[in-house]
Design a protein around this motif. Structure first.
Motif, mmCIF file in Angstrom:
data_model
loop_
_atom_site.group_PDB
_atom_site.id
_atom_site.type_symbol
_atom_site.label_atom_id
_atom_site.label_comp_id
_atom_site.label_asym_id
_atom_site.label_seq_id
_atom_site.Cartn_x
_atom_site.Cartn_y
_atom_site.Cartn_z
ATOM 1 N N ALA A 139 0.761 -1.293 -0.028
ATOM 2 C CA ALA A 139 -0.120 -0.037 0.042
ATOM 3 C C ALA A 139 0.849 1.226 -0.088
ATOM 4 O O ALA A 139 0.263 2.422 -0.062
ATOM 5 N N GLY A 140 2.033 1.267 0.112
ATOM 6 C CA GLY A 140 3.055 2.269 0.193
ATOM 7 C C GLY A 140 3.110 2.847 1.583
ATOM 8 O O GLY A 140 3.793 4.086 1.486
ATOM 9 N N GLU A 141 2.469 2.444 2.369
ATOM 10 C CA GLU A 141 2.539 3.077 3.819
ATOM 11 C C GLU A 141 4.118 2.573 4.471
ATOM 12 O O GLU A 141 4.445 3.503 5.275
ATOM 13 N N LEU A 142 4.434 1.697 4.054
ATOM 14 C CA LEU A 142 5.904 1.375 4.624
ATOM 15 C C LEU A 142 6.952 0.968 3.257
ATOM 16 O O LEU A 142 6.533 0.797 2.496
ATOM 17 N N VAL A 143 8.179 1.194 3.567
ATOM 18 C CA VAL A 143 9.201 0.787 2.671
ATOM 19 C C VAL A 143 10.187 -0.026 3.257
ATOM 20 O O VAL A 143 10.640 0.020 4.435
ATOM 21 N N ARG A 144 10.441 -0.952 2.471
ATOM 22 C CA ARG A 144 11.387 -2.002 2.868
ATOM 23 C C ARG A 144 12.986 -1.541 2.886
ATOM 24 O O ARG A 144 13.055 -1.132 1.704
ATOM 25 N N LEU A 145 13.713 -1.594 3.823
ATOM 26 C CA LEU A 145 14.941 -0.976 3.692
ATOM 27 C C LEU A 145 16.064 -2.286 3.263
ATOM 28 O O LEU A 145 16.050 -3.304 3.675
ATOM 29 N N PHE A 146 17.031 -1.809 2.259
ATOM 30 C CA PHE A 146 18.064 -2.833 1.774
ATOM 31 C C PHE A 146 17.552 -4.165 1.492
ATOM 32 O O PHE A 146 16.229 -4.371 1.120
ATOM 33 N N ASP A 147 18.397 -5.060 0.819
ATOM 34 C CA ASP A 147 18.279 -6.138 0.300
ATOM 35 C C ASP A 147 18.498 -7.203 1.135
ATOM 36 O O ASP A 147 18.495 -8.531 0.863
ATOM 37 N N ILE A 148 18.417 -7.064 2.418
ATOM 38 C CA ILE A 148 18.994 -7.981 3.519
ATOM 39 C C ILE A 148 17.807 -8.502 4.140
ATOM 40 O O ILE A 148 17.299 -7.669 4.864
ATOM 41 N N ALA A 149 17.479 -9.699 4.122
ATOM 42 C CA ALA A 149 16.568 -10.334 4.830
ATOM 43 C C ALA A 149 17.206 -11.510 5.564
ATOM 44 O O ALA A 149 17.737 -12.508 5.118
ATOM 45 N N TRP A 150 16.538 -11.710 6.838
ATOM 46 C CA TRP A 150 17.190 -12.914 7.679
ATOM 47 C C TRP A 150 15.861 -13.934 7.759
ATOM 48 O O TRP A 150 14.882 -13.402 7.955
ATOM 49 N N LYS A 151 16.270 -15.041 7.387
ATOM 50 C CA LYS A 151 15.174 -16.131 7.313
ATOM 51 C C LYS A 151 14.913 -16.744 8.957
ATOM 52 O O LYS A 151 15.883 -16.967 9.437
ATOM 53 N N SER A 152 13.879 -16.419 9.263
ATOM 54 C CA SER A 152 13.492 -16.820 10.777
ATOM 55 C C SER A 152 13.589 -18.360 10.807
ATOM 56 O O SER A 152 13.263 -19.184 9.840
ATOM 57 N N ASP A 153 13.877 -18.818 11.908
ATOM 58 C CA ASP A 153 13.854 -20.291 12.521
ATOM 59 C C ASP A 153 12.322 -20.576 12.752
ATOM 60 O O ASP A 153 12.142 -21.882 13.139
ATOM 61 N N HIS A 154 11.625 -19.718 12.740
ATOM 62 C CA HIS A 154 10.120 -20.018 13.031
ATOM 63 C C HIS A 154 9.197 -20.108 11.760
ATOM 64 O O HIS A 154 9.749 -19.275 10.876
ATOM 65 N N SER A 155 8.251 -20.542 11.751
ATOM 66 C CA SER A 155 7.474 -20.626 10.517
ATOM 67 C C SER A 155 5.910 -20.736 11.036
ATOM 68 O O SER A 155 5.834 -20.978 12.389
ATOM 69 N N TYR A 156 4.980 -20.515 9.956
ATOM 70 C CA TYR A 156 3.579 -20.459 10.351
ATOM 71 C C TYR A 156 3.220 -21.846 10.119
ATOM 72 O O TYR A 156 3.229 -22.667 8.918
ATOM 73 N N TYR A 157 2.402 -22.513 11.043
ATOM 74 C CA TYR A 157 1.877 -23.872 11.053
ATOM 75 C C TYR A 157 0.368 -23.981 11.226
ATOM 76 O O TYR A 157 -0.267 -23.325 11.942
ATOM 77 N N PHE A 158 -0.190 -24.929 10.447
ATOM 78 C CA PHE A 158 -1.630 -25.233 10.611
ATOM 79 C C PHE A 158 -1.627 -26.423 11.632
ATOM 80 O O PHE A 158 -0.827 -27.407 11.528
ATOM 81 N N CYS A 159 -2.473 -26.256 12.562
ATOM 82 C CA CYS A 159 -2.668 -27.270 13.436
ATOM 83 C C CYS A 159 -4.197 -27.791 13.873
ATOM 84 O O CYS A 159 -4.906 -26.895 13.790
ATOM 85 N N ALA A 160 -4.362 -29.072 13.964
ATOM 86 C CA ALA A 160 -5.584 -29.254 14.365
ATOM 87 C C ALA A 160 -5.676 -30.663 15.012
ATOM 88 O O ALA A 160 -4.474 -31.587 14.859
ATOM 89 N N THR A 161 -6.598 -31.012 16.098
ATOM 90 C CA THR A 161 -6.655 -32.181 16.683
ATOM 91 C C THR A 161 -7.106 -33.305 15.617
ATOM 92 O O THR A 161 -7.667 -32.979 14.550
ATOM 93 N N PRO A 162 -6.578 -34.549 15.748
ATOM 94 C CA PRO A 162 -7.095 -35.594 14.811
ATOM 95 C C PRO A 162 -8.692 -35.602 14.663
ATOM 96 O O PRO A 162 -8.987 -35.770 13.317
ATOM 97 N N MET A 163 -9.226 -35.320 15.724
ATOM 98 C CA MET A 163 -11.104 -35.424 15.336
ATOM 99 C C MET A 163 -11.492 -33.955 14.504
ATOM 100 O O MET A 163 -12.012 -34.371 13.551
ATOM 101 N N SER A 164 -10.845 -33.001 14.621
ATOM 102 C CA SER A 164 -11.130 -31.852 13.905
ATOM 103 C C SER A 164 -10.580 -31.911 12.553
ATOM 104 O O SER A 164 -11.158 -31.342 11.512
ATOM 105 N N PHE A 165 -9.221 -32.621 12.251
ATOM 106 C CA PHE A 165 -8.653 -32.596 11.168
ATOM 107 C C PHE A 165 -9.698 -33.514 10.166
ATOM 108 O O PHE A 165 -9.481 -33.222 8.909
#
Length: 313
Positions: free
Chosen positions: A251-277
């Motif tokens: 949207a242009g409200e923020l600007v990313r600085l530089f071309d250096i990005a650090w890959k996190s050791d965390h990720s986004y995960y989908f989780c569900a109980t076996p019954m809900s799955f």
């Protein structure tokens, strides 16, 4: 086919089945929420209509007769089938899906896309909850938990959806548009920070070749959405992860600085109980999430692999 016009009164049948099961008019009345007198009256009327004695009466005690027991078994089976089918029809017409996610991810990534899932599956009611606390999915009746972590969630069905990358962002109006031209120029900038060790600037500093301590003093927030808002308002430079900041950058409200990005050791995960799955609506939601994650990673704003390295302890 039986003549349904000869079917006894359904309220009387329900009253009789409950009384036969409990062998008590009083307990049947409690279950159906009527008076014992009403139960007795309905059963008397049913016996007269059928010309069959359904109960032997011994003062205040009752006992189901043999014909009554057979009749009660058929009624119980039939009412059970009707109830099961009614539930099945309700679930087909309106399925409920309860989802929980971290507040920043829920508001800045998921909520802006959910309309596409709802448009595709109009019969599914989506309840979106957000919390920084890890919810007990089974105990709290939650179908899907979206979590930012390392994927170690015992007892749950888990699938990684998105990796994420950290980099600095700033308002294009910061310091009158005179934005830092190199990582070294950050030494003279106000660096925003969160009260969270996982959001430390140190891994990114190391990747950028900067020997600097974590910022101190100034504004400290407990939610990355607040940090981004402060950055967009020109309060300083924020270290953020891509899934949270991409909407403001586009949207242009923020600007990313530089071309250096650090890959996190965390990720986004989908989780569900076996019954809900196993629920159809959960499977549909997971398929949709996979599609959205792929599209997100194929977007031109997705950080490239140059100058990206895994998080180091």
């Amino acid at each position: 086919m039986a003549d349904l016009r000869k079917l006894p009164n359904l309220a009387a049948l329900r009253a009789f089945e409950a009384a036969a099961r409990h062998e008590s008019f009083s307990r049947a009345a409690e279950e159906i929420h009527v008076t014992p007198g009403a139960i007795s009256h309905q059963i008397r009327a049913l016996e007269e209509e059928l010309n069959v004695q359904l109960f032997n009466r011994y003062g205040k005690r009752i006992a189901v007769t043999v014909p009554g027991r057979r009749f009660a078994e058929v009624i119980r089976k039939s009412l059970g089938e009707i109830a099961d089918l009614a539930v099945s029809l309700q679930e087909q017409c309106q399925q409920r899906l309860v989802v929980t996610a971290p507040p920043s991810f829920a508001s800045r990534w998921l909520a802006s896309r959910l309309w596409k899932f709802i448009d595709r599956h109009a019969n599914i009611e989506v309840i979106l909850q957000s919390s920084n606390q890890i919810s007990d999915l089974a105990r709290e009746g939650i179908d899907v938990g979206l979590r930012f972590g390392k994927g170690n969630y015992p007892g749950l069905k888990v699938e990684r959806l998105l990796e994420d990358y950290y980099y600095p962002v700033v308002s294009p109006q910061y310091r009158g548009g005179q934005l830092p031209a190199s990582p070294q120029a950050l030494r003279d900038c106000t660096l925003l920070r969160m009260d969270n060790q996982e959001e430390s600037w140190q891994p990114w500093f190391a990747l950028a070749g900067l020997d600097m301590p974590d910022p101190s003093g100034g504004l400290v927030t407990e939610d990355s959405s607040l940090t981004l808002r402060a950055a967009a308002d020109g309060a300083g430079v924020a270290l953020t992860h891509h899934a949270i900041a991409s909407q403001e950058i586009a949207a242009g409200e923020l600007v990313r600085l530089f071309d250096i990005a650090w890959k996190s050791d965390h990720s986004y995960y989908f989780c569900a109980t076996p019954m809900s799955f196993a629920k159809p609506q959960v499977q549909l939601f997971l398929q949709w999430l996979r599609e959205e994650a792929v599209a997100f990673m194929q977007h031109p704003l997705w950080p490239g692999e140059s100058n990206v390295q895994p998080a180091q302890k």
